[in-house]
Design a protein around this motif. Structure first.
Motif, PDB file in Angstrom:
ATOM      1  N   ASN A 150     -37.134 -74.559 -71.337  1.00 38.82           N
ATOM      2  CA  ASN A 150     -36.186 -75.142 -69.990  1.00 38.82           C
ATOM      3  C   ASN A 150     -37.027 -74.738 -68.870  1.00 38.82           C
ATOM      4  O   ASN A 150     -36.860 -73.711 -68.196  1.00 38.82           O
ATOM      5  CB  ASN A 150     -35.067 -74.494 -70.225  1.00 38.82           C
ATOM      6  CG  ASN A 150     -34.177 -74.897 -69.065  1.00 38.82           C
ATOM      7  OD1 ASN A 150     -34.154 -76.209 -68.574  1.00 38.82           O
ATOM      8  ND2 ASN A 150     -32.776 -74.524 -69.211  1.00 38.82           N
ATOM      9  N   PHE A 151     -37.877 -75.664 -68.339  1.00 36.02           N
ATOM     10  CA  PHE A 151     -38.616 -75.519 -67.164  1.00 36.02           C
ATOM     11  C   PHE A 151     -37.642 -75.461 -65.902  1.00 36.02           C
ATOM     12  O   PHE A 151     -36.531 -75.906 -65.855  1.00 36.02           O
ATOM     13  CB  PHE A 151     -39.353 -76.833 -66.996  1.00 36.02           C
ATOM     14  CG  PHE A 151     -39.952 -77.014 -65.437  1.00 36.02           C
ATOM     15  CD1 PHE A 151     -41.172 -76.417 -65.375  1.00 36.02           C
ATOM     16  CD2 PHE A 151     -39.239 -77.717 -64.523  1.00 36.02           C
ATOM     17  CE1 PHE A 151     -41.675 -76.537 -64.165  1.00 36.02           C
ATOM     18  CE2 PHE A 151     -39.816 -77.778 -63.345  1.00 36.02           C
ATOM     19  CZ  PHE A 151     -41.228 -77.171 -62.950  1.00 36.02           C
ATOM     20  N   GLU A 152     -38.012 -74.653 -64.936  1.00 39.15           N
ATOM     21  CA  GLU A 152     -37.269 -74.656 -63.686  1.00 39.15           C
ATOM     22  C   GLU A 152     -38.189 -74.591 -62.556  1.00 39.15           C
ATOM     23  O   GLU A 152     -39.471 -74.052 -62.674  1.00 39.15           O
ATOM     24  CB  GLU A 152     -36.432 -73.279 -63.615  1.00 39.15           C
ATOM     25  CG  GLU A 152     -37.097 -71.958 -63.838  1.00 39.15           C
ATOM     26  CD  GLU A 152     -36.301 -70.778 -63.630  1.00 39.15           C
ATOM     27  OE1 GLU A 152     -36.568 -69.697 -62.669  1.00 39.15           O
ATOM     28  OE2 GLU A 152     -35.292 -70.716 -64.350  1.00 39.15           O
ATOM     29  N   ASP A 153     -37.813 -74.894 -61.319  1.00 41.41           N
ATOM     30  CA  ASP A 153     -38.670 -75.302 -60.190  1.00 41.41           C
ATOM     31  C   ASP A 153     -38.739 -74.116 -59.327  1.00 41.41           C
ATOM     32  O   ASP A 153     -38.276 -73.044 -59.752  1.00 41.41           O
ATOM     33  CB  ASP A 153     -38.402 -76.331 -59.376  1.00 41.41           C
ATOM     34  CG  ASP A 153     -37.229 -76.640 -58.616  1.00 41.41           C
ATOM     35  OD1 ASP A 153     -36.580 -75.237 -58.664  1.00 41.41           O
ATOM     36  OD2 ASP A 153     -36.669 -77.214 -57.998  1.00 41.41           O
ATOM     37  N   ALA A 154     -39.520 -73.919 -58.125  1.00 39.38           N
ATOM     38  CA  ALA A 154     -39.716 -72.747 -57.247  1.00 39.38           C
ATOM     39  C   ALA A 154     -38.256 -72.405 -57.075  1.00 39.38           C
ATOM     40  O   ALA A 154     -37.972 -71.245 -56.625  1.00 39.38           O
ATOM     41  CB  ALA A 154     -40.487 -73.053 -56.468  1.00 39.38           C
ATOM     42  N   PHE A 155     -37.260 -73.182 -56.633  1.00 39.37           N
ATOM     43  CA  PHE A 155     -36.011 -72.949 -56.510  1.00 39.37           C
ATOM     44  C   PHE A 155     -35.079 -72.449 -57.509  1.00 39.37           C
ATOM     45  O   PHE A 155     -33.730 -72.153 -57.171  1.00 39.37           O
ATOM     46  CB  PHE A 155     -35.371 -74.004 -55.461  1.00 39.37           C
ATOM     47  CG  PHE A 155     -36.219 -74.438 -54.196  1.00 39.37           C
ATOM     48  CD1 PHE A 155     -36.191 -73.544 -53.189  1.00 39.37           C
ATOM     49  CD2 PHE A 155     -36.877 -75.524 -54.226  1.00 39.37           C
ATOM     50  CE1 PHE A 155     -37.014 -73.917 -52.081  1.00 39.37           C
ATOM     51  CE2 PHE A 155     -37.506 -75.880 -53.240  1.00 39.37           C
ATOM     52  CZ  PHE A 155     -37.691 -74.972 -52.158  1.00 39.37           C
ATOM     53  N   THR A 164     -33.175 -76.198 -63.132  1.00 37.48           N
ATOM     54  CA  THR A 164     -33.421 -76.159 -64.537  1.00 37.48           C
ATOM     55  C   THR A 164     -33.419 -77.608 -64.823  1.00 37.48           C
ATOM     56  O   THR A 164     -32.726 -78.507 -64.045  1.00 37.48           O
ATOM     57  CB  THR A 164     -32.931 -75.303 -65.354  1.00 37.48           C
ATOM     58  OG1 THR A 164     -31.539 -75.828 -65.502  1.00 37.48           O
ATOM     59  CG2 THR A 164     -32.971 -73.883 -64.922  1.00 37.48           C
ATOM     60  N   ILE A 165     -34.238 -78.121 -65.826  1.00 38.68           N
ATOM     61  CA  ILE A 165     -33.979 -79.314 -66.432  1.00 38.68           C
ATOM     62  C   ILE A 165     -32.739 -79.750 -66.945  1.00 38.68           C
ATOM     63  O   ILE A 165     -31.918 -80.809 -66.821  1.00 38.68           O
ATOM     64  CB  ILE A 165     -34.987 -79.712 -67.641  1.00 38.68           C
ATOM     65  CG1 ILE A 165     -36.526 -79.688 -66.982  1.00 38.68           C
ATOM     66  CG2 ILE A 165     -34.679 -80.749 -68.357  1.00 38.68           C
ATOM     67  CD1 ILE A 165     -37.580 -79.902 -68.049  1.00 38.68           C
ATOM     68  N   SER A 198     -29.622 -91.713 -67.184  1.00 37.69           N
ATOM     69  CA  SER A 198     -29.947 -91.055 -65.786  1.00 37.69           C
ATOM     70  C   SER A 198     -30.091 -89.760 -65.604  1.00 37.69           C
ATOM     71  O   SER A 198     -30.960 -89.230 -64.834  1.00 37.69           O
ATOM     72  CB  SER A 198     -28.782 -91.555 -65.028  1.00 37.69           C
ATOM     73  OG  SER A 198     -27.375 -90.990 -65.500  1.00 37.69           O
ATOM     74  N   GLY A 199     -29.484 -88.863 -66.650  1.00 36.27           N
ATOM     75  CA  GLY A 199     -29.858 -87.422 -66.608  1.00 36.27           C
ATOM     76  C   GLY A 199     -31.375 -87.241 -66.795  1.00 36.27           C
ATOM     77  O   GLY A 199     -31.969 -86.308 -66.249  1.00 36.27           O
ATOM     78  N   ILE A 200     -31.991 -87.807 -67.834  1.00 34.83           N
ATOM     79  CA  ILE A 200     -33.283 -87.865 -68.180  1.00 34.83           C
ATOM     80  C   ILE A 200     -34.238 -88.031 -67.172  1.00 34.83           C
ATOM     81  O   ILE A 200     -35.221 -87.585 -66.812  1.00 34.83           O
ATOM     82  CB  ILE A 200     -33.762 -88.815 -69.359  1.00 34.83           C
ATOM     83  CG1 ILE A 200     -32.913 -87.997 -70.856  1.00 34.83           C
ATOM     84  CG2 ILE A 200     -35.288 -88.592 -69.688  1.00 34.83           C
ATOM     85  CD1 ILE A 200     -33.216 -88.794 -72.125  1.00 34.83           C
ATOM     86  N   LEU A 201     -34.011 -89.144 -66.407  1.00 36.82           N
ATOM     87  CA  LEU A 201     -34.826 -89.828 -65.485  1.00 36.82           C
ATOM     88  C   LEU A 201     -34.803 -88.819 -64.333  1.00 36.82           C
ATOM     89  O   LEU A 201     -35.852 -88.514 -63.386  1.00 36.82           O
ATOM     90  CB  LEU A 201     -34.408 -91.167 -64.956  1.00 36.82           C
ATOM     91  CG  LEU A 201     -34.774 -92.374 -65.955  1.00 36.82           C
ATOM     92  CD1 LEU A 201     -34.062 -93.605 -65.554  1.00 36.82           C
ATOM     93  CD2 LEU A 201     -35.985 -92.314 -66.249  1.00 36.82           C
ATOM     94  N   ALA A 202     -33.631 -88.199 -63.907  1.00 39.22           N
ATOM     95  CA  ALA A 202     -33.432 -87.257 -62.666  1.00 39.22           C
ATOM     96  C   ALA A 202     -34.272 -86.026 -63.158  1.00 39.22           C
ATOM     97  O   ALA A 202     -34.985 -85.413 -62.038  1.00 39.22           O
ATOM     98  CB  ALA A 202     -31.792 -86.891 -62.578  1.00 39.22           C
ATOM     99  N   ALA A 229     -39.080 -82.202 -62.782  1.00 35.22           N
ATOM    100  CA  ALA A 229     -40.006 -81.518 -63.502  1.00 35.22           C
ATOM    101  C   ALA A 229     -41.238 -82.254 -64.181  1.00 35.22           C
ATOM    102  O   ALA A 229     -42.058 -81.490 -64.411  1.00 35.22           O
ATOM    103  CB  ALA A 229     -39.263 -80.669 -64.527  1.00 35.22           C
ATOM    104  N   GLY A 230     -41.115 -83.583 -63.941  1.00 33.58           N
ATOM    105  CA  GLY A 230     -42.137 -84.152 -64.653  1.00 33.58           C
ATOM    106  C   GLY A 230     -41.855 -84.777 -65.930  1.00 33.58           C
ATOM    107  O   GLY A 230     -40.920 -83.865 -66.621  1.00 33.58           O
TER     108      GLY A 230
END
Length: 216
Positions: free
Chosen positions: A183-188, A191-192, A158-162, A167-168
């Protein structure tokens, strides 16, 4: 003349009998209908008593607990993305309860963003289809990394799917295979690793991995 006298006599007699009936009628005794004076006094609860009553009424002992079910998973994710608001569009153009990009919607068969934002059922179908696609893309990584720890966080399906929703799937692959170095992070700034931890341990086992999943 005699007829007139006879008619007058009949009228007088009738009038006499009617008046007699009213005069001899007994008066109704209403004494037993009287209401006691103290009946109009009421006991009103004090502010303290009222607050106790309201507290008990508005704070029931039961609660709706979704726990680690699939419904709990998607509701928790939807709340994190948009506070559960189907009608929201953020400043980057992401749509709905689960904050989909228009390109993602197109990939799963939705080409009408205006209609999408107004249709809660369609949004739920979109989430299910997108999650099925991500599970297929990440199926080997789920098998390989499930149960292991990366940066102190236990990896779960579930953590992976979330994290893939955030992040894709491609970025999640990089994160897992690099041991958390990527460790990707979005505009806000989310992080993954944060999503792996926050959405850990939900039951997503019944989601079928489907490369071609769409809402149609």
């Amino acid at each position: 003349m005699k007829k007139n006298i006879l008619l007058s006599t009949v009228i007088m007699l009738a009038t006499f009998f009617v008046m007699s009936s009213f005069g001899t009628k007994k008066a109704v005794n209403l004494a037993h209908y009287k209401i006691a004076d103290n009946a109009y006094f009421y006991n009103v609860p004090t502010e303290i008593e009222q607050s106790l009553f309201i507290s008990e009424e508005l704070n029931p002992t039961f609660s709706l607990f979704l726990g680690k079910t699939y419904v709990g998973f998607k509701e928790a994710l939807g709340f994190k993305e948009s506070r559960g608001d189907y009608g929201t569009i953020n400043q980057f153009g992401y749509l709905g309860k689960y904050q989909f990009a228009k390109s993602t919607l197109s990939m799963i068969g939705i080409d009408n963003p205006t209609g999408f934002i107004k249709d809660s059922k369609l949004q739920e179908k979109a989430f299910a289809a997108h999650t099925s696609r991500n599970k297929w893309i990440l199926r080997r990584d789920i098998k390989r990394f499930k149960g292991k720890y990366i940066n102190g966080v236990k990896v779960t399906e579930s953590g992976i799917l979330a994290a893939a929703h955030l992040a894709g799937a491609g970025n999640v692959k990089k994160y897992l295979r690099s041991g958390g170095a990527y460790n990707f992070e979005d505009a806000f700034g989310t992080t993954i690793g944060y999503y792996l931890k926050k959405f850990s341990g939900y039951d997503t086992s019944h989601i079928k991995a489907n490369k071609q999943a769409t809402v149609i």
